[in-house]
Write an enzyme that holds these catalytic residues in place. Structure first.
Site, short mmCIF file in Angstrom:
data_model
loop_
_atom_site.label_atom_id
_atom_site.label_comp_id
_atom_site.label_asym_id
_atom_site.label_seq_id
_atom_site.Cartn_x
_atom_site.Cartn_y
_atom_site.Cartn_z
N THR A 171 46.27 38.54 29.24
CA THR A 171 45.60 38.61 30.53
C THR A 171 44.30 37.80 30.55
O THR A 171 43.67 37.64 29.51
CB THR A 171 45.30 40.10 30.77
OG1 THR A 171 46.53 40.75 30.96
CG2 THR A 171 44.40 40.36 31.93
N GLY A 201 50.13 47.41 35.66
CA GLY A 201 49.18 47.77 34.61
C GLY A 201 47.81 48.05 35.18
O GLY A 201 47.64 48.27 36.38
N THR A 222 41.15 43.67 29.28
CA THR A 222 42.46 43.21 28.83
C THR A 222 42.92 44.12 27.72
O THR A 222 42.11 44.75 27.04
CB THR A 222 42.38 41.75 28.34
OG1 THR A 222 43.64 41.40 27.75
CG2 THR A 222 41.29 41.53 27.32
N GLY A 223 44.22 44.19 27.53
CA GLY A 223 44.75 45.04 26.47
C GLY A 223 45.87 45.89 27.01
O GLY A 223 46.41 45.64 28.09
N GLY A 225 47.59 48.28 28.97
CA GLY A 225 47.12 48.71 30.28
C GLY A 225 47.17 50.20 30.55
O GLY A 225 46.30 50.73 31.26
N1 ASP Z 1 46.26 44.88 30.64
C1 ASP Z 1 47.47 44.15 30.93
C2 ASP Z 1 48.53 45.09 31.39
O1 ASP Z 1 48.69 46.14 30.80
C3 ASP Z 1 47.98 43.39 29.80
C4 ASP Z 1 47.00 42.51 29.14
O2 ASP Z 1 45.80 42.71 29.15
O3 ASP Z 1 47.48 41.55 28.56
O4 ASP Z 1 49.24 44.76 32.31
#
Ligand code: ASP
Length: 302
Positions: A171, A201, A222-223, A225
């Site tokens: 993300t 997410g 980010t991470g 979700g």
């Molecule tokens: N946070 C995003 C999600 O869960 C994924 C990401 O950060 O890469 O959709």
């Protein structure tokens, strides 16, 4: 009175492999250049985060726009949010399949709709009615992701942790402070690999993956979700800034909270209207870039 502008961008938090470091750094630096260009000529924080995120969406390195992860059905489904800290206006899109730059549609919603959030076909229809060209879903799919999904699905139950492991890319987001003293934030994503169709997410949800309020802070996360969304993490961090804490501390505390409370993994950028910022992650790496009138930095860990 004029404020010195600040821009912080990120391109995802995970175990970025050595051979992808250069592409990630290049991507966040290009996004920085586009966003800073807006701020340097006296433009709005909102425009700066939009332009920075467009560059990251257009870069196939990242999990946003073309080149995003595929869902279980082999389709790209995108989510994005943009939020204005001066007015608390926001625009969000979820599960869109025919937009190259979901942040552009999100911005149109913020600026031209009485609503805040559109999903799926309704979001695409809104975008088309507001002059944004629709693409085919196939235009967003690249071979790398077709193979990644195939490999992931072939592994069945035996999956490495997407964010702690080597499988993920990620993300994107940006937070900015402009010369008028306003802050803004934006986050854009293709979500997680092999997600169920229709899964949304944290990224595009207000207060979860993105938030901006001049009185508190602007945040992009980010991470993984699901834990981030359960903790309403972006707002959680902004509230700690409002309580008098430095963004640097609040971002780190938010990621600690994510890990301790729900064993979550991820990262956050956080900026207040005084230009103080924090960058934090508990993944091995996170691509980031920062620019102020005094310095310009970028890296893959913090
Ligand atoms: N946070 C995003 C999600 O869960 C994924 C990401 O950060 O890469 O959709």
């Amino acid at each position: 009175m004029s404020t010195d502008p600040v821009l912080v961008v990120h391109g995802g938090a995970w175990a970025i492999p050595d051979d992808m470091v250069a592409a990630h750094l290049n991507g966040v630096r290009n996004a920085m250049a586009a966003g800073w260009n807006v701020l340097a000529r006296g433009g709005d924080a909102l425009d700066a985060v939009e332009e920075a995120v467009v560059v990251l969406e257009d870069d196939e390195t990242f999990d946003a726009g073309r080149g995003s992860f595929l869902n279980r059905d082999g389709k790209v489904q995108l989510d994005a949010l943009i939020m204005d800290g001066a007015t608390l206006r926001a625009g969000g899109v979820g599960c869109v399949e025919r937009l190259r730059n979901p942040v552009r549609a999100a911005r149109k919603i913020l600026s031209e709709s009485p609503h805040v959030y559109f999903v799926a076909e309704g979001a695409e229809r809104f975008a088309a009615e507001h002059g944004i060209a629709l693409c085919k879903n196939e235009d967003l799919i690249i071979q790398r992701e077709v193979e990644r999904l195939k490999e992931y699905q072939a592994n069945g139950e035996h999956q490495p942790d997407l964010f702690a492991g080597m499988l993920s890319h990620d993300t994107v987001g940006a937070v900015a402070l402009d010369r008028s003293g306003n802050i803004a934030a934006s986050t854009s994503t293709g979500g997680t690999l092999n997600k169920a169709p229709g899964r949304l997410g944290d990224s595009s949800l207000i207060g979860c993956g993105c938030y901006a309020d001049n009185k508190t802070a602007a945040a992009s996360t980010t991470g993984w979700g699901e834990p981030i969304m359960k903790l309403v993490l972006a707002k959680w961090a902004a509230d700690r800034v409002a309580a008098g804490n430095l963004p640097e501390w609040a971002a780190a505390e938010a990621i600690n909270y994510l890990q301790k409370r729900l064993d979550g993994h991820g990262g956050m950028i956080l900026l207040d209207a005084r230009g103080r910022f924090g960058i934090s992650h508990n993944t091995p790496r996170m691509a980031w870039a920062v620019r102020t009138t005094k310095e310009e930095m970028s890296g893959i860990s913090r």
